[in-house]
Design a protein around this motif. Structure first.
Motif, PDB file in Angstrom:
ATOM      1  N   VAL A  51      46.063  72.884  59.055  1.00 28.15           N
ATOM      2  CA  VAL A  51      44.790  73.517  59.388  1.00 28.15           C
ATOM      3  C   VAL A  51      43.692  72.502  59.068  1.00 28.15           C
ATOM      4  O   VAL A  51      43.679  71.909  57.980  1.00 28.15           O
ATOM      5  N   ALA A  52      42.806  72.266  60.000  1.00 25.12           N
ATOM      6  CA  ALA A  52      41.710  71.311  59.814  1.00 25.12           C
ATOM      7  C   ALA A  52      40.379  72.047  59.942  1.00 25.12           C
ATOM      8  O   ALA A  52      40.320  73.189  60.405  1.00 25.12           O
ATOM      9  N   GLN A  53      39.323  71.375  59.535  1.00 27.78           N
ATOM     10  CA  GLN A  53      37.999  72.006  59.530  1.00 27.78           C
ATOM     11  C   GLN A  53      36.962  71.082  60.149  1.00 27.78           C
ATOM     12  O   GLN A  53      37.011  69.861  59.956  1.00 27.78           O
ATOM     13  N   VAL A  54      36.040  71.669  60.885  1.00 26.25           N
ATOM     14  CA  VAL A  54      34.913  70.930  61.455  1.00 26.25           C
ATOM     15  C   VAL A  54      33.622  71.681  61.123  1.00 26.25           C
ATOM     16  O   VAL A  54      33.611  72.908  61.044  1.00 26.25           O
ATOM     17  N   THR A  55      32.551  70.924  60.933  1.00 24.55           N
ATOM     18  CA  THR A  55      31.238  71.504  60.656  1.00 24.55           C
ATOM     19  C   THR A  55      30.270  71.065  61.743  1.00 24.55           C
ATOM     20  O   THR A  55      30.184  69.870  62.058  1.00 24.55           O
ATOM     21  N   PHE A  56      29.583  72.024  62.332  1.00 23.76           N
ATOM     22  CA  PHE A  56      28.588  71.748  63.368  1.00 23.76           C
ATOM     23  C   PHE A  56      27.204  71.871  62.758  1.00 23.76           C
ATOM     24  O   PHE A  56      26.857  72.895  62.168  1.00 23.76           O
ATOM     25  N   LEU A  57      26.422  70.816  62.899  1.00 23.01           N
ATOM     26  CA  LEU A  57      25.071  70.799  62.352  1.00 23.01           C
ATOM     27  C   LEU A  57      24.075  71.321  63.380  1.00 23.01           C
ATOM     28  O   LEU A  57      24.149  70.986  64.558  1.00 23.01           O
ATOM     29  N   ASP A  58      23.164  72.144  62.910  1.00 24.51           N
ATOM     30  CA  ASP A  58      22.078  72.637  63.758  1.00 24.51           C
ATOM     31  C   ASP A  58      21.044  71.519  63.866  1.00 24.51           C
ATOM     32  O   ASP A  58      20.070  71.462  63.119  1.00 24.51           O
ATOM     33  N   ALA A  59      21.310  70.591  64.789  1.00 25.78           N
ATOM     34  CA  ALA A  59      20.469  69.400  64.917  1.00 25.78           C
ATOM     35  C   ALA A  59      20.377  68.994  66.381  1.00 25.78           C
ATOM     36  O   ALA A  59      20.848  67.931  66.787  1.00 25.78           O
ATOM     37  N   PRO A  60      19.786  69.844  67.229  1.00 28.83           N
ATOM     38  CA  PRO A  60      19.759  69.558  68.665  1.00 28.83           C
ATOM     39  C   PRO A  60      19.050  68.260  69.024  1.00 28.83           C
ATOM     40  O   PRO A  60      19.337  67.667  70.068  1.00 28.83           O
ATOM     41  N   ALA A  61      18.161  67.794  68.179  1.00 28.63           N
ATOM     42  CA  ALA A  61      17.459  66.545  68.477  1.00 28.63           C
ATOM     43  C   ALA A  61      18.352  65.323  68.273  1.00 28.63           C
ATOM     44  O   ALA A  61      17.961  64.204  68.623  1.00 28.63           O
ATOM     45  N   GLN A  62      19.566  65.545  67.719  1.00 28.85           N
ATOM     46  CA  GLN A  62      20.450  64.422  67.416  1.00 28.85           C
ATOM     47  C   GLN A  62      21.530  64.221  68.479  1.00 28.85           C
ATOM     48  O   GLN A  62      22.443  63.430  68.279  1.00 28.85           O
ATOM     49  N   VAL A  63      21.429  64.919  69.605  1.00 27.50           N
ATOM     50  CA  VAL A  63      22.507  64.833  70.596  1.00 27.50           C
ATOM     51  C   VAL A  63      22.579  63.477  71.292  1.00 27.50           C
ATOM     52  O   VAL A  63      23.559  63.185  71.977  1.00 27.50           O
ATOM     53  N   ASP A  64      21.551  62.641  71.117  1.00 30.27           N
ATOM     54  CA  ASP A  64      21.613  61.310  71.707  1.00 30.27           C
ATOM     55  C   ASP A  64      22.087  60.260  70.701  1.00 30.27           C
ATOM     56  O   ASP A  64      22.123  59.067  71.012  1.00 30.27           O
ATOM     57  N   ARG A  65      22.453  60.709  69.485  1.00 32.74           N
ATOM     58  CA  ARG A  65      22.962  59.773  68.489  1.00 32.74           C
ATOM     59  C   ARG A  65      24.402  59.377  68.824  1.00 32.74           C
ATOM     60  O   ARG A  65      25.152  60.158  69.410  1.00 32.74           O
ATOM     61  N   PRO A  66      24.823  58.184  68.447  1.00 39.32           N
ATOM     62  CA  PRO A  66      26.200  57.772  68.728  1.00 39.32           C
ATOM     63  C   PRO A  66      27.196  58.467  67.808  1.00 39.32           C
ATOM     64  O   PRO A  66      26.821  59.040  66.778  1.00 39.32           O
ATOM     65  N   GLY A  67      28.466  58.417  68.189  1.00 36.38           N
ATOM     66  CA  GLY A  67      29.512  58.901  67.319  1.00 36.38           C
ATOM     67  C   GLY A  67      29.695  57.971  66.128  1.00 36.38           C
ATOM     68  O   GLY A  67      29.308  56.798  66.168  1.00 36.38           O
TER      69      GLY A  67
END
Length: 209
Positions: A51-67
């Motif tokens: 079982v793995a976990q992911v966290t989604f940040l409420d940061a819509p202005a960051q969608v142009d940031r790289p991985g």
């Protein structure tokens, strides 16, 4: 719910909890349930459900940031993150945890793990917003070498061992599975008899990409 696969002679028979189906070709893409189905066919593969976990940040202005990726420098292995349109940014440990139960379909978030990934973010990317939109846990299935398992045995085409990154390759994997089902030889890196599948794997082993 598929409970058994009888591969032949052709056609193969798929037994579910409601009916029996027959098909000339069967694709087994059962995620963490694949190991048990394959074992019933005499195909023993060292798959490690977790079982793995992911966290989604409420940061819509960051969608142009790289991985981002930092492998093997965190205490549990690696960390990765990438933008998610409509939400902001996804960040997670590149590792699973023990506790897989095939009868469970929902997992409560591990808040301690969430805090650890947010602490990592504060150290490495201090300007990144750390407001959590949601954290969720999900199953994944590791192979010993962290590569996919895509190959054929008789009428059965295997498409399992997602190793935490199959979704990112979804379009290419869909085409590859279709080709293998039609008789194209699978890539050596994904074959059932490759050397990388000769050892056991734990669901909590550090992942080497």
């Amino acid at each position: 719910l598929v409970t058994k696969i009888d591969p032949g002679p052709t056609p193969a028979t798929i037994v579910t909890d409601k009916q029996r189906l027959q098909a000339t070709r069967v694709v087994l893409a059962a995620g963490p349930w694949s190991g048990a189905l394959l074992a019933d066919l005499g195909i023993h593969v060292p798959l490690a459900p977790a079982v793995a976990q992911v966290t989604f940040l409420d940061a819509p202005a960051q969608v142009d940031r790289p991985g981002v990726a930092e492998w093997e420098t965190f205490e549990t292995g690696g960390v990765y993150g990438h933008p998610v349109p409509g939400i902001g940014y996804k960040i997670a440990l590149d590792a699973g945890s023990a506790g897989w139960d095939p009868d469970v379909t929902d997992w409560a978030p591990d808040r301690a793990e969430e805090r650890r990934i947010l602490d990592w973010l504060a150290q490495r990317m201090p300007g990144m917003p750390r407001k959590v939109a949601r954290t969720q846990r999900h199953p994944w299935t590791m192979t010993p070498d962290a590569d996919f398992l895509i190959d054929s045995r008789g009428p059965l085409t295997l498409a399992c061992g997602c190793s935490g990154h199959a979704f990112k390759f979804g379009p290419a994997l869909g085409r590859l599975v279709a080709d293998v089902m039609d008789g194209v030889d699978a890539p050596a890196a994904f074959k059932l008899d490759r050397p990388g599948l000769k050892r056991a794997v734990s669901p909590t082993d550090p992942i080497v990409r």
